[in-house]
Design a protein around this motif. Sequence first.
Motif, PDB file in Angstrom:
ATOM      1  N   SER A  25     -10.430  -1.050  -0.542  1.00  0.00           N
ATOM      2  CA  SER A  25     -10.001  -1.410  -2.116  1.00  0.00           C
ATOM      3  C   SER A  25     -11.435  -2.023  -3.014  1.00  0.00           C
ATOM      4  N   THR A  42     -13.628   7.857  -1.022  1.00  0.00           N
ATOM      5  CA  THR A  42     -12.612   8.806  -0.678  1.00  0.00           C
ATOM      6  C   THR A  42     -12.620   9.541   0.731  1.00  0.00           C
ATOM      7  N   LEU A  60      -9.358   8.511   1.924  1.00  0.00           N
ATOM      8  CA  LEU A  60      -8.214   8.900   1.189  1.00  0.00           C
ATOM      9  C   LEU A  60      -7.119   9.333   2.026  1.00  0.00           C
ATOM     10  N   LEU A 111      -5.501   6.356   4.169  1.00  0.00           N
ATOM     11  CA  LEU A 111      -4.846   5.522   3.226  1.00  0.00           C
ATOM     12  C   LEU A 111      -3.459   5.976   2.887  1.00  0.00           C
ATOM     13  N   SER A 112      -3.411   7.367   2.361  1.00  0.00           N
ATOM     14  CA  SER A 112      -2.356   7.875   1.913  1.00  0.00           C
ATOM     15  C   SER A 112      -1.069   7.913   2.929  1.00  0.00           C
ATOM     16  N   ALA A 166       0.017   4.086   3.447  1.00  0.00           N
ATOM     17  CA  ALA A 166       0.518   3.318   2.250  1.00  0.00           C
ATOM     18  C   ALA A 166       2.134   3.041   2.497  1.00  0.00           C
ATOM     19  N   SER A 180      -3.136  -0.575   1.668  1.00  0.00           N
ATOM     20  CA  SER A 180      -3.796   0.785   1.620  1.00  0.00           C
ATOM     21  C   SER A 180      -3.455   1.449   0.103  1.00  0.00           C
ATOM     22  N   LEU A 208      -5.723   2.771  -2.807  1.00  0.00           N
ATOM     23  CA  LEU A 208      -5.575   4.090  -3.474  1.00  0.00           C
ATOM     24  C   LEU A 208      -5.335   3.947  -4.895  1.00  0.00           C
ATOM     25  N   ASP A 234      -5.693   7.545  -6.945  1.00  0.00           N
ATOM     26  CA  ASP A 234      -5.014   8.919  -6.178  1.00  0.00           C
ATOM     27  C   ASP A 234      -3.535   9.248  -6.888  1.00  0.00           C
ATOM     28  N   SER A 284      -0.563  10.353  -3.843  1.00  0.00           N
ATOM     29  CA  SER A 284       0.219   9.194  -3.188  1.00  0.00           C
ATOM     30  C   SER A 284       1.141   8.713  -4.379  1.00  0.00           C
ATOM     31  N   TYR A 292      -0.331  -0.681  -5.744  1.00  0.00           N
ATOM     32  CA  TYR A 292      -1.143   0.330  -6.523  1.00  0.00           C
ATOM     33  C   TYR A 292      -1.919  -0.244  -7.814  1.00  0.00           C
TER      34      TYR A 292
END
Length: 411
Positions: free
Chosen positions: A120, A125, A128, A131-132, A135, A146, A150, A155, A158, A184
Amino acid sequence: MNDLELYFKDLTSKDKNKAQEAAAYLVNNGDVKLFEMLVSKSDYLFDFIRNNIYKYIEAAVSKDNYLNILKFFDVYSVYYDDLFANILAKHATQDLTDEIFKMLEKGSESQKIYAAKYFSYIPDTVALELLSKYAFSDNEFLSYNSAEALGQMQDDISFDIALNTLESDDDFEKLKAVKFFSAYGRDYPLEAIFKTMKTSKIPENIAGQIPYMDSLLNLLSSEYMSDTLIAIDNILNGFGEILPLADIFQFELFEVLEFLINTNKVENVNSSKIAEILLSAYSKFSMFCENQEYIFDESKDTKYEISSVLKLLQVQGDDFWKLQKTFVLNELKKSKDNIHAVIPVILEYNLREAIPDLKLLLESADETILCEVLTALNSLNSLDGINFDKIIAEIKNPNIKAVIENIKPKS
């Protein structure tokens, strides 16, 4: 007292020199045992002591020892993930990012949580896909960090997954999605979130995330005012049981209730709903202050704020509260949607003037409403003139039928 305890005592000391020396020892040696002790006791440290420790640890880190911070990744603490991510981000290199990515991919749960926080600060990426995946983890620390990372990467994929999850049939999956948006940190789909809250069986949990997206005071002055009032009602219902009392600051409850008091000194389009909220708040905060077991373990600041809210409610005159009771009785006439929130207020304040309108609700086809209304009328000793045989004959839910049969006066 052994060496570990001595270092911990120095680390938390008011003596700046001793604390700085202990922090330098911690970082220079990557002493995981000392860090474990610090983590185990962090809940009990005053905020100013923790804040001093943060400053001393950060000051002790240099280009020669910053990698020692990675040793602490085996011991997770929510108090230290931001600090460590911030420190490491200042010393970020491609090699460091690669090392932390390996932890995100194959490390322990604790390492993954710290690693997600790092991304963060360094939104590379390369992380990515992982993390997706994380999350929406059942581990709330991992999912939060996560989703936060993102958000920094903006992103969209997600984000769309979370948006679609709000339509899930599983309330806990919906809650995961709402928490995703809270972490987010941008582009909050408030309309969809309010809709989810109003249809969820765990509305208190969902409502408790909304103040992390926008101030309740801001929302009360927006097109979402009606939905925000429902959220405040849910927050009060869950406050102290589902939602921690320390959240009183994040929720800005003193300021919110002060705003609602001033709004409801005259009749307005939301007066009945606001009155129900204010009366519920008065009852709940009185309970907190009269029964010390509710607030015994809370911080001095939290106790003071709870007491301040109660005083705010208490200083309103009798005429004000009489007006609120009149307003809340009007809610029965206005909408059946809010009956679940209105009935506890009617019973708490023994508003017998509501009895005729409650009996009119016995024409409802909603079996849950019928059950709640009959339970309320029973509490008010007002079951006269009710055709129980007709009502029971039309009930399909066996559990509700059993409750109503138990309420029915014995002949």
